[in-house]
Design a protein around this motif. Structure first.
Motif, PDB file in Angstrom:
ATOM      1  N   SER A  30      93.121  95.503 -14.210  1.00 27.68           N
ATOM      2  CA  SER A  30      92.098  94.819 -15.015  1.00 27.68           C
ATOM      3  C   SER A  30      91.825  95.579 -16.310  1.00 27.68           C
ATOM      4  O   SER A  30      91.561  94.974 -17.344  1.00 27.68           O
ATOM      5  CB  SER A  30      90.807  94.615 -14.220  1.00 27.68           C
ATOM      6  OG  SER A  30      90.073  95.813 -14.112  1.00 27.68           O
TER       7      SER A  30
ATOM      8  N   TRP B 136      88.597 103.558 -11.939  1.00 30.87           N
ATOM      9  CA  TRP B 136      88.524 102.483 -12.934  1.00 30.87           C
ATOM     10  C   TRP B 136      87.524 102.853 -14.021  1.00 30.87           C
ATOM     11  O   TRP B 136      87.803 102.698 -15.214  1.00 30.87           O
ATOM     12  CB  TRP B 136      88.112 101.155 -12.272  1.00 30.87           C
ATOM     13  CG  TRP B 136      87.713 100.134 -13.285  1.00 30.87           C
ATOM     14  CD1 TRP B 136      88.530  99.323 -14.002  1.00 30.87           C
ATOM     15  CD2 TRP B 136      86.379  99.853 -13.736  1.00 30.87           C
ATOM     16  NE1 TRP B 136      87.797  98.541 -14.864  1.00 30.87           N
ATOM     17  CE2 TRP B 136      86.462  98.855 -14.716  1.00 30.87           C
ATOM     18  CE3 TRP B 136      85.119 100.352 -13.392  1.00 30.87           C
ATOM     19  CZ2 TRP B 136      85.345  98.335 -15.358  1.00 30.87           C
ATOM     20  CZ3 TRP B 136      83.999  99.842 -14.034  1.00 30.87           C
ATOM     21  CH2 TRP B 136      84.130  98.841 -15.011  1.00 30.87           C
TER      22      TRP B 136
ATOM     23  N   SER C  61      92.355  93.991 -19.988  1.00 31.98           N
ATOM     24  CA  SER C  61      91.308  94.108 -21.006  1.00 31.98           C
ATOM     25  C   SER C  61      91.862  94.686 -22.308  1.00 31.98           C
ATOM     26  O   SER C  61      91.538  94.216 -23.399  1.00 31.98           O
ATOM     27  CB  SER C  61      90.184  94.999 -20.468  1.00 31.98           C
ATOM     28  OG  SER C  61      89.237  95.262 -21.452  1.00 31.98           O
TER      29      SER C  61
ATOM     30  N   GLU D 273      98.231  86.872 -14.070  1.00 34.40           N
ATOM     31  CA  GLU D 273      97.284  87.082 -15.169  1.00 34.40           C
ATOM     32  C   GLU D 273      97.852  88.070 -16.188  1.00 34.40           C
ATOM     33  O   GLU D 273      97.728  87.859 -17.397  1.00 34.40           O
ATOM     34  CB  GLU D 273      95.936  87.578 -14.645  1.00 34.40           C
ATOM     35  CG  GLU D 273      94.884  87.731 -15.722  1.00 34.40           C
ATOM     36  CD  GLU D 273      94.522  86.439 -16.444  1.00 34.40           C
ATOM     37  OE1 GLU D 273      93.981  86.537 -17.571  1.00 34.40           O
ATOM     38  OE2 GLU D 273      94.750  85.331 -15.914  1.00 34.40           O
TER      39      GLU D 273
END
Length: 141
Positions: free
Chosen positions: A99, A69, A103, A126
């Motif tokens: 994620s 990540w 972003s 999401e």
């Protein structure tokens, strides 16, 4: 246990030498809580070596996820970066990579030519919510 600074230097040197077993050994010498923070302490080139050779290095999956990540977090968004991220996501299903995508959507780093690839890979609520917002902002929805 050895001093963490010594371990970090040894990991960075092992990465330069592409000695994956030494990287693995040194990371596994650390307490798991220290392992989870290692991504912010290693040299950028070491992070890249671990990411690109993730299958050769046997460390805790959660630690590997943090490192990978962090690698993508530091890279500028591009088609090549996105393709590499998607490839690893499909192999490992690391939520942290999703994620990074979310972003990128929120900060308008993505472009309309990337939408199809993203939609065919990610499907969380999401992600769906953010992609719909992005489409509205960009007059696509």
């Amino acid at each position: 246990m050895s001093d963490i600074t010594t371990i970090l230097k040894t990991i960075d040197m092992a990465a330069i030498q592409k000695n994956y077993k030494e990287i693995e050994k040194q990371i596994n010498l650390m307490d798991i809580s220290d392992q989870h923070g290692i991504h912010s302490l290693l040299h950028e080139s070491t992070i890249e070596v671990i990411t690109e050779n993730k299958d050769e290095i046997n460390i805790a999956s959660s630690v590997k996820e943090h490192i990978i990540w962090f690698y993508f977090y530091k890279l500028a968004w591009s088609d090549n970066m996105m393709d590499q991220l998607i490839k690893i996501y499909k192999e490992e299903s690391y939520l942290a990579l999703e994620s990074r995508v979310i972003s990128a959507i929120k900060s308008d780093e993505i472009n309309d030519s990337q939408i199809h690839k993203l939609e065919s890979t990610f499907s969380s609520k999401e992600f769906q919510k953010q992609i719909e917002r992005w489409k509205r902002r960009n007059g696509i929805a």
